[in-house]
Design a protein around this motif. Sequence first.
Motif, PDB file in Angstrom:
ATOM      1  N   ASN A 137      32.944   5.238  37.541  1.00  0.00           N
ATOM      2  CA  ASN A 137      32.980   6.698  37.586  1.00  0.00           C
ATOM      3  C   ASN A 137      32.935   7.294  36.176  1.00  0.00           C
ATOM      4  O   ASN A 137      32.193   8.247  35.902  1.00  0.00           O
ATOM      5  CB  ASN A 137      34.241   7.167  38.303  1.00  0.00           C
ATOM      6  N   ALA A 138      33.733   6.723  35.269  1.00  0.00           N
ATOM      7  CA  ALA A 138      33.789   7.237  33.896  1.00  0.00           C
ATOM      8  C   ALA A 138      32.453   7.068  33.189  1.00  0.00           C
ATOM      9  O   ALA A 138      31.991   7.971  32.483  1.00  0.00           O
ATOM     10  CB  ALA A 138      34.895   6.521  33.120  1.00  0.00           C
ATOM     11  N   ASP A 139      31.795   5.907  33.379  1.00  0.00           N
ATOM     12  CA  ASP A 139      30.483   5.667  32.754  1.00  0.00           C
ATOM     13  C   ASP A 139      29.452   6.667  33.261  1.00  0.00           C
ATOM     14  O   ASP A 139      28.673   7.240  32.484  1.00  0.00           O
ATOM     15  CB  ASP A 139      29.987   4.250  33.071  1.00  0.00           C
ATOM     16  N   LEU A 140      29.428   6.862  34.573  1.00  0.00           N
ATOM     17  CA  LEU A 140      28.421   7.738  35.175  1.00  0.00           C
ATOM     18  C   LEU A 140      28.613   9.189  34.746  1.00  0.00           C
ATOM     19  O   LEU A 140      27.637   9.897  34.474  1.00  0.00           O
ATOM     20  CB  LEU A 140      28.471   7.621  36.697  1.00  0.00           C
ATOM     21  N   LEU A 141      29.866   9.631  34.669  1.00  0.00           N
ATOM     22  CA  LEU A 141      30.138  11.001  34.221  1.00  0.00           C
ATOM     23  C   LEU A 141      29.679  11.191  32.781  1.00  0.00           C
ATOM     24  O   LEU A 141      29.058  12.212  32.444  1.00  0.00           O
ATOM     25  CB  LEU A 141      31.623  11.310  34.349  1.00  0.00           C
ATOM     26  N   ALA A 142      29.944  10.207  31.932  1.00  0.00           N
ATOM     27  CA  ALA A 142      29.502  10.296  30.534  1.00  0.00           C
ATOM     28  C   ALA A 142      27.983  10.353  30.451  1.00  0.00           C
ATOM     29  O   ALA A 142      27.419  11.127  29.662  1.00  0.00           O
ATOM     30  CB  ALA A 142      30.035   9.101  29.742  1.00  0.00           C
ATOM     31  N   LEU A 144      25.904  11.476  32.753  1.00  0.00           N
ATOM     32  CA  LEU A 144      25.459  12.794  33.217  1.00  0.00           C
ATOM     33  C   LEU A 144      25.508  13.799  32.072  1.00  0.00           C
ATOM     34  O   LEU A 144      24.566  14.572  31.850  1.00  0.00           O
ATOM     35  CB  LEU A 144      26.345  13.290  34.358  1.00  0.00           C
ATOM     36  N   ARG A 145      26.617  13.784  31.349  1.00  0.00           N
ATOM     37  CA  ARG A 145      26.795  14.756  30.264  1.00  0.00           C
ATOM     38  C   ARG A 145      25.882  14.464  29.083  1.00  0.00           C
ATOM     39  O   ARG A 145      25.504  15.391  28.356  1.00  0.00           O
ATOM     40  CB  ARG A 145      28.261  14.762  29.835  1.00  0.00           C
ATOM     41  N   GLU A 146      25.514  13.206  28.880  1.00  0.00           N
ATOM     42  CA  GLU A 146      24.584  12.849  27.808  1.00  0.00           C
ATOM     43  C   GLU A 146      23.149  13.203  28.171  1.00  0.00           C
ATOM     44  O   GLU A 146      22.270  13.260  27.299  1.00  0.00           O
ATOM     45  CB  GLU A 146      24.656  11.347  27.528  1.00  0.00           C
ATOM     46  N   GLY A 147      22.879  13.403  29.463  1.00  0.00           N
ATOM     47  CA  GLY A 147      21.527  13.693  29.904  1.00  0.00           C
ATOM     48  C   GLY A 147      20.703  12.458  30.202  1.00  0.00           C
ATOM     49  O   GLY A 147      19.498  12.567  30.442  1.00  0.00           O
ATOM     50  N   THR A 148      21.326  11.267  30.243  1.00  0.00           N
ATOM     51  CA  THR A 148      20.584  10.048  30.562  1.00  0.00           C
ATOM     52  C   THR A 148      20.583   9.756  32.062  1.00  0.00           C
ATOM     53  O   THR A 148      19.942   8.804  32.505  1.00  0.00           O
ATOM     54  CB  THR A 148      21.152   8.830  29.797  1.00  0.00           C
ATOM     55  N   PHE A 279      26.038  16.321  39.788  1.00  0.00           N
ATOM     56  CA  PHE A 279      25.045  16.644  38.767  1.00  0.00           C
ATOM     57  C   PHE A 279      25.571  17.805  37.938  1.00  0.00           C
ATOM     58  O   PHE A 279      26.486  18.515  38.348  1.00  0.00           O
ATOM     59  CB  PHE A 279      23.686  16.998  39.393  1.00  0.00           C
ATOM     60  N   LEU A 280      24.992  18.004  36.767  1.00  0.00           N
ATOM     61  CA  LEU A 280      25.427  19.099  35.902  1.00  0.00           C
ATOM     62  C   LEU A 280      25.009  20.443  36.490  1.00  0.00           C
ATOM     63  O   LEU A 280      23.886  20.596  36.984  1.00  0.00           O
ATOM     64  CB  LEU A 280      24.828  18.948  34.504  1.00  0.00           C
ATOM     65  N   ARG A 281      25.901  21.426  36.407  1.00  0.00           N
ATOM     66  CA  ARG A 281      25.583  22.767  36.907  1.00  0.00           C
ATOM     67  C   ARG A 281      24.347  23.349  36.220  1.00  0.00           C
ATOM     68  O   ARG A 281      23.583  24.109  36.822  1.00  0.00           O
ATOM     69  CB  ARG A 281      26.775  23.707  36.681  1.00  0.00           C
ATOM     70  N   SER A 282      24.141  22.984  34.969  1.00  0.00           N
ATOM     71  CA  SER A 282      22.995  23.503  34.223  1.00  0.00           C
ATOM     72  C   SER A 282      21.663  22.992  34.766  1.00  0.00           C
ATOM     73  O   SER A 282      20.614  23.521  34.421  1.00  0.00           O
ATOM     74  CB  SER A 282      23.115  23.118  32.741  1.00  0.00           C
TER      75      SER A 282
END
Length: 304
Positions: A137-142, A144-148, A279-282
């Motif tokens: 979960n922590a890897d996937l959230l990071a 998402l935020r990195e855009g990868t 997914f990111l709101r943006s």
Amino acid sequence: MPAFDDEAITLRQLQVLLAFMETGNLARAAERLQTSAVSVHRALHALEEALRCVLFRQEGRNLVPTAAAQRLAEMARDMDRLLADGVRATREIAGYAADRIRMGSMYSLTSRAVPALVLGMKQRKPAVQTELVLGSNADLLARLREGTLDAALMAVPRGAADVESEPLFEDETFFAAPAQSPHAQRTEVDLGACADERFVSLAEGFATHDSFTEAFRIAGFAPQIAMQTGDIYSLMNLVDGGVGCTLLPGRMRHVLPANVRLVPLQARFRVRQTIALNFLRSRERDPNLLALLAVSRTLKASLR
């Protein structure tokens, strides 16, 4: 001093010039640009003033392009094409409306949820390739935020205001023990009476580790950890081999080793996870993400 006012030349003026050159008159250019003929004429005049040279000559009520206007239109056409290519390339790198979608998933969702979503996307958008990345979960959230990653199948992250989550199902945590264990014969397990039991667990960062930790917090003691591992299938094999017991989400019942049993916890120790497409709101207007959302909503009932 420059021979022209570069700050006064705008992309819009160049687009007006191209529309006028391609349509041949003010009215048709205005129709294409969804504006008025007066606005087109004003933009062309402003372009002449910025360049400090004559681009058109007046013949009656008509504007006739000069050789200078013809040359500028050629350059403007090249610029327009280059800009369009740049925008497309930038959006593809960012994953927006590209010919691929990068989906992350927890290991525990690869047996049912992931194949269903991939097949659903293939039917809805055959030209879009799905790339899969597995992690905690922590890897996937990071990621998402990195855009990868464009989206991630995982437990809903806590306190992540920048993340939009589409819930798929809720999952309950069970006690997992080898078939020969006394716990395997019970109808439910009192976790508070398991202080002398050996346990195996996932490492930090996994949603199942968080549920494991929360359940033992409720039980009021720290478990004896015989071993930690980095994926849930290895965790189940450790239980199968008798290394220790653990807590597992109910979704794993379909892929359990033959020697592992899932037993409900007593009500006070039960912890639930909400599994969602995140997914990111943006990115919420990305066409590929909208398609993936539609697929997930269609499949929601079958994933429980």
